[in-house]
Enzyme design. Structure first.
Site: not given
Ligand code: DGL
Length: 292
Positions: A11-12, A44-45, A76-77, A195, A197
């Protein structure tokens, strides 16, 4: 000596811990767990798609080779809805992606006779705009007249990331969710936590939406791993799936303390203090694993 099957969660940030814990609470130490978080590119977004593809695919490929990984969960989605095809084309081992649970959300509304209510899709800004997700919506939500409300937020990801890592936050949960909380027209029947998180603060979100079902992918991913590792024979999957889901329901809410020694890796070096703050999740060691 032959090692246990190794699973890498990616994940990020720390969001993927929601899924790692669900898997760990299902299969205990049958597996050896690795957790790689890309804190260098978090969140990431807010990053361009081409940069993410360019950086993530080789990073995960390298981790698979160097750590002798047998299965990867892209927990991570935002990443899964972007890089799955490229990654699968490049590596040979099973790659499990985490994508919004729209199908079970719609099934729930249909089964409970609430097709007049909307599905709320809570995700990052990038996830709600991905062609992959728009196709998922198109494909699965016809029975509710495609009545889906999208809420994309980076603030909520940062809120959770800081909370889990014991860092102060200026973000306010009610403000973040205000577009739904203040909308009296919106008749949400179910919220998809899209997400990784967000399940980490499920109780907090539930308090704000007391009568709405929150759906996440934590148990679905554990179930998928069970199928891949032959805990169920292919023929019997459907019958066993029901049994397994029942079992998961039972253990839900009773997740015990981590039982395994997990390995932590991050792309940006952690300070000793930062590692200590994450150690109580059951991490035995920490390795800096930078982008090349
Ligand atoms: N946990 C990530 C997800 O499921 C967060 C992505 C991010 O870093 O913006 O999308």
């Amino acid at each position: 000596m032959k090692h246990k099957p190794r699973i890498l969660f990616f994940d990020s940030g720390v969001g993927g811990l929601s899924h790692l814990k669900s898997v760990e609470n299902t299969f205990f130490d049958f597996f050896e767990y690795y957790y790689l978080f890309d804190n260098q590119l978090f969140p990431y977004s807010e990053k361009p798609d081409n940069l993410l593809i360019e950086k993530l695919v080789p990073l995960i490929d390298r981790a698979i080779t160097e750590l002798k990984i047998n299965l990867v969960v892209i927990a991570c989605n935002t990443a899964s809805t972007l890089i799955l095809d490229q990654l699968r084309a490049r590596v040979k081992i099973p790659i499990i992606g985490v994508v919004p649970a729209l199908k079970p959300a719609v099934e729930y509304l249909v089964k409970t006779g609430q097709t007049d209510r909307a599905v709320g899709l809570l995700a990052t800004k990038a996830t709600i705009a991905r062609p992959y997700v728009l196709k998922l919506i198109e494909f699965h939500t016809a029975p509710i007249g495609q009545n889906v409300s999208l809420l994309g937020t980076t603030d909520l990801v940062e809120y959770v990331e800081n909370k889990i890592r014991h860092k102060p936050t200026t973000k306010d949960l009610k403000k973040i969710l205000a577009p739904w909380l203040n909308n009296t027209e919106l008749n949400l029947g179910v919220i998809v936590l899209a997400c990784t998180h967000f399940p980490l603060i499920k109780e907090e979100i539930q308090e704000l939406f007391p009568n709405i079902l929150l759906i996440d992918t934590c148990f679905a991913i554990a179930r998928r791993i069970g199928v891949i590792y032959g805990f169920f024979k292919q023929k019997e999957i459907e019958a066993q799936r029901r049994e397994f889901v029942e079992y998961l329901r039972k253990i839900k809410g009773q997740l015990h303390d981590p039982v395994t020694n997990k390995h932590l890796l991050s792309t940006k070096n952690l300070t000793e203090q930062e590692f200590v703050e994450l150690q109580h999740h059951g991490f035995a060691d920490y390795t800096h694993f930078p982008h090349k």
